[in-house]
Write a protein that holds these residues in place. Structure first.
Motif, mmCIF file in Angstrom:
data_model
loop_
_atom_site.group_PDB
_atom_site.id
_atom_site.type_symbol
_atom_site.label_atom_id
_atom_site.label_comp_id
_atom_site.label_asym_id
_atom_site.label_seq_id
_atom_site.Cartn_x
_atom_site.Cartn_y
_atom_site.Cartn_z
ATOM 1 N N VAL A 1 0.846 -1.213 0.000
ATOM 2 C CA VAL A 1 0.000 0.000 0.000
ATOM 3 C C VAL A 1 0.869 1.247 0.000
ATOM 4 O O VAL A 1 0.685 2.167 -0.806
ATOM 5 C CB VAL A 1 -0.960 -0.008 1.201
ATOM 6 C CG1 VAL A 1 -1.688 1.336 1.306
ATOM 7 C CG2 VAL A 1 -1.965 -1.140 1.063
ATOM 8 N N PHE A 2 1.852 1.302 0.921
ATOM 9 C CA PHE A 2 2.702 2.490 1.021
ATOM 10 C C PHE A 2 3.748 2.532 -0.099
ATOM 11 O O PHE A 2 4.225 3.628 -0.448
ATOM 12 C CB PHE A 2 3.399 2.522 2.382
ATOM 13 C CG PHE A 2 2.478 2.870 3.507
ATOM 14 C CD1 PHE A 2 2.163 4.199 3.786
ATOM 15 C CD2 PHE A 2 1.913 1.882 4.301
ATOM 16 C CE1 PHE A 2 1.304 4.524 4.828
ATOM 17 C CE2 PHE A 2 1.055 2.195 5.342
ATOM 18 C CZ PHE A 2 0.744 3.522 5.617
ATOM 19 N N GLY A 3 4.073 1.373 -0.654
ATOM 20 C CA GLY A 3 5.061 1.343 -1.723
ATOM 21 C C GLY A 3 4.495 1.624 -3.105
ATOM 22 O O GLY A 3 5.247 1.741 -4.070
ATOM 23 N N TYR B 1 -10.292 -5.398 3.233
ATOM 24 C CA TYR B 1 -10.257 -4.744 1.918
ATOM 25 C C TYR B 1 -10.985 -3.394 1.959
ATOM 26 O O TYR B 1 -10.531 -2.413 1.365
ATOM 27 C CB TYR B 1 -10.893 -5.648 0.860
ATOM 28 C CG TYR B 1 -10.948 -5.010 -0.511
ATOM 29 C CD1 TYR B 1 -9.792 -4.877 -1.265
ATOM 30 C CD2 TYR B 1 -12.144 -4.525 -1.025
ATOM 31 C CE1 TYR B 1 -9.826 -4.283 -2.514
ATOM 32 C CE2 TYR B 1 -12.191 -3.928 -2.275
ATOM 33 C CZ TYR B 1 -11.033 -3.811 -3.020
ATOM 34 O OH TYR B 1 -11.067 -3.206 -4.255
ATOM 35 N N THR B 2 -12.114 -3.331 2.681
ATOM 36 C CA THR B 2 -12.858 -2.068 2.777
ATOM 37 C C THR B 2 -12.027 -1.008 3.492
ATOM 38 O O THR B 2 -12.048 0.176 3.110
ATOM 39 C CB THR B 2 -14.187 -2.290 3.515
ATOM 40 O OG1 THR B 2 -14.911 -3.357 2.888
ATOM 41 C CG2 THR B 2 -15.040 -1.038 3.477
ATOM 42 N N LEU B 3 -11.270 -1.409 4.522
ATOM 43 C CA LEU B 3 -10.390 -0.464 5.211
ATOM 44 C C LEU B 3 -9.319 0.070 4.269
ATOM 45 O O LEU B 3 -8.968 1.269 4.308
ATOM 46 C CB LEU B 3 -9.755 -1.134 6.427
ATOM 47 C CG LEU B 3 -10.709 -1.454 7.595
ATOM 48 C CD1 LEU B 3 -9.973 -2.263 8.660
ATOM 49 C CD2 LEU B 3 -11.273 -0.165 8.193
ATOM 50 N N TYR C 1 -8.661 3.906 3.145
ATOM 51 C CA TYR C 1 -7.340 4.522 3.258
ATOM 52 C C TYR C 1 -6.887 5.148 1.940
ATOM 53 O O TYR C 1 -6.238 6.200 1.918
ATOM 54 C CB TYR C 1 -6.323 3.472 3.712
ATOM 55 C CG TYR C 1 -4.895 3.978 3.696
ATOM 56 C CD1 TYR C 1 -4.417 4.786 4.737
ATOM 57 C CD2 TYR C 1 -4.041 3.661 2.655
ATOM 58 C CE1 TYR C 1 -3.114 5.263 4.722
ATOM 59 C CE2 TYR C 1 -2.736 4.130 2.625
ATOM 60 C CZ TYR C 1 -2.279 4.939 3.664
ATOM 61 O OH TYR C 1 -0.990 5.412 3.637
ATOM 62 N N LEU C 2 -7.259 4.514 0.836
ATOM 63 C CA LEU C 2 -6.839 5.010 -0.480
ATOM 64 C C LEU C 2 -7.629 6.229 -0.933
ATOM 65 O O LEU C 2 -7.383 6.744 -2.019
ATOM 66 C CB LEU C 2 -6.952 3.890 -1.522
ATOM 67 C CG LEU C 2 -5.995 2.703 -1.323
ATOM 68 C CD1 LEU C 2 -6.262 1.626 -2.353
ATOM 69 C CD2 LEU C 2 -4.541 3.167 -1.415
ATOM 70 N N GLY C 3 -8.610 6.680 -0.154
ATOM 71 C CA GLY C 3 -9.273 7.932 -0.476
ATOM 72 C C GLY C 3 -10.740 7.847 -0.812
ATOM 73 O O GLY C 3 -11.361 8.878 -1.104
ATOM 74 N N LEU D 1 -21.029 2.186 4.637
ATOM 75 C CA LEU D 1 -22.136 1.241 4.792
ATOM 76 C C LEU D 1 -21.650 -0.189 4.590
ATOM 77 O O LEU D 1 -22.044 -1.109 5.322
ATOM 78 C CB LEU D 1 -23.248 1.583 3.799
ATOM 79 C CG LEU D 1 -24.522 0.735 3.862
ATOM 80 C CD1 LEU D 1 -25.181 0.857 5.222
ATOM 81 C CD2 LEU D 1 -25.499 1.160 2.767
ATOM 82 N N ALA D 2 -20.790 -0.393 3.601
ATOM 83 C CA ALA D 2 -20.235 -1.728 3.344
ATOM 84 C C ALA D 2 -19.394 -2.210 4.511
ATOM 85 O O ALA D 2 -19.434 -3.392 4.876
ATOM 86 C CB ALA D 2 -19.402 -1.709 2.057
ATOM 87 N N LEU D 3 -18.637 -1.293 5.127
ATOM 88 C CA LEU D 3 -17.816 -1.669 6.287
ATOM 89 C C LEU D 3 -18.697 -2.121 7.446
ATOM 90 O O LEU D 3 -18.396 -3.125 8.116
ATOM 91 C CB LEU D 3 -16.946 -0.478 6.712
ATOM 92 C CG LEU D 3 -16.043 -0.705 7.929
ATOM 93 C CD1 LEU D 3 -15.043 -1.825 7.658
ATOM 94 C CD2 LEU D 3 -15.319 0.590 8.294
#
Length: 865
Positions: free
Chosen positions: A75-77, A127-129, A133-135, A144-146
């Protein structure tokens, strides 16, 4: 699942993962870190699965920690991709399926299904988190999905299996989630959450026999295959042959325990109902895309095009027709009980006798494996080489450059499915299809100059082809009318014959005399006299109270029979909902259906569905043209647009198909000892499957192939229907009031009219000659409107049918009551083996194509690729 089944599933999943990673490398991603790591992880997991190696606690902790660290780094890379998700999912699946001790500490009595679902939902939360995080936190649907994924994770571990109330709540929440989650756009994690809700209800519910979980799960799996197959054939051929559902159902049921005919009946009801509902509206979408290309619903180049709006349009048109059409014929089912049902009787016999037939399953498996292997190799070769291998000899152009001079739609189609379809339609019908293809080929040679650059979508729109198709179609309508009139003439009888006939066909239900045989109008009034209290308001109110208070008790008291007013209530609700959506709300651009059109067309649909039911119960043929009459006043009186009349006509057709789906399977249930209410539930599940998954498949094919009407998806039925609508618009004067016919812009003047009309006359004469010889003019239309390469593949299947039937010994006529079953037994030789192999071949290509198309769609939805 037992340990061996779990191990087999793991091996299959990780093998697919390795193939996917290798394909990514071959496509140019050889040096990408995410692909390399995904390949290493999948190979390691496959090794663990094959050798049944178990990790100890220390190894498991290290493995999971490394996986988590890799996710964070990716994710960070900046190299987070579908390969990272595949590797992570592989680890989660392995842990859930094999290392269950840590979950059992949370809930010791947890079942394997609950543990598996908990693992799936935990992956969904993770995956939802990442998406947040990606915006994508700006979309309310993601939050709602979370919430839903977290609740499902908790429910899978702690809550008891869902009962009927829970299932109702799950259904309502799914619908509300789709609505709320589509504001401002429908995010893909919302779809994931809704899928999680549905999976939770299906996997953990405990329905009663024969609506068992394995029957429902198998029905959904086979339903997806059959729905895709039906849509694919409708777009390829314009005619659908739903073959092999009972064989596929038997195979899947056997893999999960003992085979029972009752459960397989449920599977068939779900699968075929889903396909019928999806196909019922299928003329609408390709017709709009082909004949009204400016409509933003199906014009991907338009700035107003919105994929979500298009998908919702498909779902709404399908869902309204399916939901309100199911019950139209349910109150009249006894009136069709004693008909021949020639297509249901053999299917019921097959379901009953297939359980212990290992040779039957082996034959289907051979066809399934061979077809899947062939098409899988073709798709892989196309992906690696970039060549088009859809038809020969054009497929040889990389090694034989001269082969490129022949377009891809001429030659022999590289489709085992089309060969199988040729077998099932029979050698006579396949030859008629070939005749139509020959006519199309001659137009390409002599009128288009055998151009190597001729595209099929331009060729099929030539006025010469369309006028030939129109002339043939006139003979189809005329043949139906004349055959109906001849059947009526056969009913002229003497008084003695009348008494004898009516003594069999007259029955009394709830005080109403029902006469199946047409008689003089003066007698009809006497025979149809109904007791006054049958339609009294008080009785109606009392029945409504009983149904609301105790629906099951009401059905038991009526022995499963529904009152006739249910049909009219269902039709009325279709009318009201349709008017509200398509006249007042108008959520779809260019689709506003006049109220008077609903008021005129909907009652005609009720008449059409009844007579269509008569036809299918007596002859086995599903064909009705009465609803086509609606097109004439709709265009001439209302002057509605092309998209409007096409949408409305398809809704009426789908209404009819949903009603027929229930009636057919009610008869199948009676022959296989499945209760009517179980069949009703199965058909309803199939209708919902067709509305959701079927709509998604239709939309996915539209996006994957860049539209309808080309070589891959010629949509011949939509081509013919669209031409008929345009012709009627020309007769009515069009929007500007000027009389014109299609093609006159290319061939203006009186000689242009004579030129085009001569093709219509040729088509009419050909169709009439086929009618005289009891052959199918509609097959000739299909042959004209499909690629010639497809027709050649169908002829190959027809030739196999001819050779098999030539070797079948003639049968002795049977006259006893079990003649139908004995006929099936006598034919169950070489023909049955070949039919089962080819059923597997048809299903095999369908499975591969489903996986291929859906993988492209999911890649586009999740990764924009």
């Amino acid at each position: 699942m037992n340990p061996e089944q779990t191990r087999t599933l793991q091996i299959l999943l990780y093998t697919v993962g390795i193939v996917w990673a290798v394909s990514a490398m071959l496509s140019g991603r050889l040096a990408q870190l995410d692909v390399i790591i995904a390949l290493i992880v999948e190979v390691y997991l496959l090794y663990l699965s094959i050798f049944n190696h178990r990790l100890n606690s220390k190894e498991l902790v290290i493995f999971l920690c490394l996986t988590f660290v890799y996710i964070v780094i990716s994710v960070f890379g900046g190299f987070f991709s579908e390969m990272v998700i595949m590797a992570f999912s592989g680890v989660i699946i392995y842990v859930v399926l094999t290392e269950r001790s840590w979950l059992r500490k949370i809930r010791p009595d947890s079942e394997s299904n609950k543990i598996l679902l908990a693992g799936i939902y935990s992956a969904g939360i993770f995956y939802t988190l990442i998406v947040l995080y990606l915006g994508d936190w700006i979309y309310p649907g993601v939050f709602l999905a979370l919430i839903i994924e977290s609740f499902l994770f908790y429910s899978a571990l702690v809550r008891p299996p869902p009962d009927k109330t829970d299932l109702t709540i799950i259904t309502v929440i799914s619908i509300l989630t789709l609505i709320i989650g589509s504001i401002p756009v429908l995010h893909h994690v919302v779809i994931m959450a809704v899928a999680g809700l549905l999976i939770y209800g299906v996997v953990l519910s405990e329905p009663k026999y024969p609506l068992t979980k394995r029957a429902l799960n198998t029905g959904i799996i086979v339903g997806i295959i059959m729905t895709f197959l039906g849509i694919w054939l409708a777009l390829k051929l314009g005619v659908v042959f739903l073959v092999g559902a009972e064989m596929l159902g038997a195979i899947f049921l056997t893999l999960r325990g003992r085979y029972t005919p009752e459960e397989n009946t449920v599977v068939v009801a779900i699968a075929n109902s889903s396909a019928m509902v999806s196909i019922g509206v299928l003329i609408t979408f390709p017709a709009i895309a082909i004949f009204e290309p400016t409509n933003p619903l199906f014009n991907m180049s338009s700035p107003l095009f919105n994929s979500l709006t298009t998908l919702i349009f498909i779902i709404v048109v399908t869902g309204i027709s399916a939901i309100f059409g199911i019950l139209l014929l349910a109150p009249f089912r006894d009136r069709f009980e004693h008909e021949a049902w020639p297509q249901v009787q053999p299917q019921a016999y097959t379901i009953k006798s297939i359980g212990g037939d290992r040779e039957a399953k082996k034959a289907v498996g051979i066809g399934l494996g061979a077809s899947a292997a062939w098409m899988g190799a073709t798709k892989i070769a196309e992906g690696l080489s970039g060549a088009n291998l859809s038809a020969f000899p054009n497929a040889l152009s990389p090694v034989v450059p001269a082969a490129a001079a022949i377009p891809t739609w001429i030659g022999i189609s590289n489709s085992p499915m089309m060969v199988g379809i040729g077998f099932f339609v029979g050698w006579k019908r396949s030859l008629v299809i070939a005749l139509g293809a020959l006519i199309s080929l001659l137009i390409w040679i002599f009128i288009e100059g055998a151009s190597s650059t001729a595209l099929f979508e331009a060729h099929i729109k030539r006025p010469e082809i369309l006028y030939i198709a129109l002339g043939i179609f006139v003979t189809v309508l005329a043949g139906d009318f004349l055959s109906g009139r001849n059947d009526n003439n056969k009913e002229n009888m003497t008084p003695e014959e009348f008494v004898e006939k009516t003594s069999v066909d007259v029955s009394e239900v709830d005080g109403a005399v029902i006469v199946e045989t047409p008689i003089k109008s003066t007698e009809l009034l006497k025979k149809l006299r109904v007791k006054e209290e049958l339609f009294s308001v008080e009785m109606f109110r009392e029945e409504v109270r009983e149904i609301i208070a105790d629906p099951r008790g009401y059905l038991k008291s009526k022995r499963g029979h529904l009152p006739i007013w249910i049909s009219f209530v269902s039709l009325g609700m279709f009318l009201v909902v349709g008017i509200v959506i398509f006249y007042f709300i108008v959520p779809f651009p260019g689709i506003q259906i006049p109220v008077l059109l609903f008021l005129i067309g909907t009652p005609i649909a009720m008449i059409s569905v009844y007579f269509t039911a008569r036809a299918i119960s007596e002859t086995g043929m599903l064909a009705g043209y009465i609803t086509d009459i609606v097109a004439i006043p709709a265009i001439i009186l209302f002057r509605v647009g092309f998209a409007v009349i096409t949408t409305f006509m398809s809704m009426l057709g789908a209404l009819q198909d949903a009603a027929i789906a229930l009636l057919v399977h009610l008869k199948l249930g009676r022959l296989t000892n499945v209760r009517g209410r179980d069949i009703l539930k199965a058909v309803f599940i199939g209708a919902m499957l067709g509305t959701t998954v079927g709509s998604f498949i239709t939309f996915t094919l539209f996006e994957t192939y860049g539209g309808f009407g080309g070589t891959d998806l010629p949509s011949p039925a939509a081509q013919l229907f669209g031409f008929l609508i345009i012709s009627l618009q020309g007769i009515g004067g069009g929007d500007d009031g000027v009389f014109r016919l299609p093609g006159m812009d290319q061939f203006p003047g009186i000689w242009g009219f004579v030129y085009l009309f001569s093709f219509a006359i040729v088509g009419f004469l050909l169709g009439r000659e086929l009618n005289k010889r009891e052959l199918s003019p509609m097959s000739l239309v299909i042959g004209v409107l499909i690629p010639s390469a497809t027709a050649v593949a169908i002829v190959l299947g027809g030739y196999i049918h001819y050779r098999v039937m030539k070797d079948v010994e003639p049968e002795e006529p049977l006259t006893d009551e079990t003649s139908i079953q004995q006929q099936v037994e006598l034919q169950d030789g070489n023909y049955s083996r070949m039919s089962r192999i080819l059923s597997g071949i048809v299903a095999g290509e369908a499975v591969v194509t489903v996986i291929w198309v859906l993988s492209i769609a999911l890649a586009a939805i999740f990764f924009g690729a």
